[in-house]
Motif scaffolding. Structure first.
Motif, PDB file in Angstrom:
ATOM      1  N   LYS A  43      -0.947  19.341  16.907  1.00 17.17           N
ATOM      2  CA  LYS A  43      -0.771  18.192  17.569  1.00 17.17           C
ATOM      3  C   LYS A  43      -1.628  18.066  18.690  1.00 17.17           C
ATOM      4  O   LYS A  43      -2.032  18.966  19.167  1.00 17.17           O
ATOM      5  CB  LYS A  43       0.589  17.968  18.102  1.00 17.17           C
ATOM      6  CG  LYS A  43       1.689  17.669  17.221  1.00 17.17           C
ATOM      7  CD  LYS A  43       3.036  17.354  17.650  1.00 17.17           C
ATOM      8  CE  LYS A  43       4.080  16.987  16.689  1.00 17.17           C
ATOM      9  NZ  LYS A  43       5.294  16.506  16.995  1.00 17.17           N
ATOM     10  N   ALA A  79       3.326  12.646  13.813  1.00 17.23           N
ATOM     11  CA  ALA A  79       2.305  11.881  14.241  1.00 17.23           C
ATOM     12  C   ALA A  79       2.413  11.199  15.594  1.00 17.23           C
ATOM     13  O   ALA A  79       1.673  10.626  16.144  1.00 17.23           O
ATOM     14  CB  ALA A  79       1.995  10.793  13.194  1.00 17.23           C
ATOM     15  N   THR A 127      -3.235   4.512  15.535  1.00 16.40           N
ATOM     16  CA  THR A 127      -2.198   4.893  14.510  1.00 16.40           C
ATOM     17  C   THR A 127      -2.641   5.512  13.453  1.00 16.40           C
ATOM     18  O   THR A 127      -2.143   6.529  12.823  1.00 16.40           O
ATOM     19  CB  THR A 127      -1.329   3.507  14.181  1.00 16.40           C
ATOM     20  OG1 THR A 127      -0.778   3.047  15.328  1.00 16.40           O
ATOM     21  CG2 THR A 127      -0.268   3.670  13.215  1.00 16.40           C
ATOM     22  N   LYS A 161      -3.741   9.091  14.072  1.00 17.57           N
ATOM     23  CA  LYS A 161      -2.562   9.815  13.990  1.00 17.57           C
ATOM     24  C   LYS A 161      -1.901  10.257  12.642  1.00 17.57           C
ATOM     25  O   LYS A 161      -1.654  11.501  12.744  1.00 17.57           O
ATOM     26  CB  LYS A 161      -1.525   9.189  15.170  1.00 17.57           C
ATOM     27  CG  LYS A 161      -1.819   9.135  16.668  1.00 17.57           C
ATOM     28  CD  LYS A 161      -0.800   8.373  17.349  1.00 17.57           C
ATOM     29  CE  LYS A 161      -1.054   8.310  18.741  1.00 17.57           C
ATOM     30  NZ  LYS A 161      -0.084   7.353  19.371  1.00 17.57           N
TER      31      LYS A 161
END
Length: 80
Positions: A80, A23, A44, A47
């Motif tokens: 990612k 993450a 957050t 992610k």
């Protein structure tokens, strides 16, 4: 806020550090998010959801995620 981070992370066989690495977060951020010590920001949370390859809703709002845990195996590479 109650969340499903720990149960999904464990179902995928990931350590907190492995999730943090996927993450792009610190392990402490993941720990605090799991425990609810600090509510994660939307960024957050997004992610973490992306790293776990689950929806934001399943991570934070699905109360039945335990029933669906068989579908949460880490069989896809997370980009990612």
């Amino acid at each position: 806020m109650e969340n499903n981070i720990r149960v999904i992370r464990q179902a995928k066989g990931l350590s907190q550090q492995a999730l943090a690495d996927l993450a792009g977060l610190s392990r402490l951020t993941v720990t605090y998010a799991e425990k609810g010590t600090n509510e994660p920001t939307i960024d957050t949370g997004a992610k973490i959801a992306k790293a776990l390859n689950v929806s934001f809703e399943d991570l934070f709002f699905n109360q039945n995620v335990h029933d669906d845990i068989h579908g949460l195996t880490n069989d896809k590479e997370v980009s990612k």
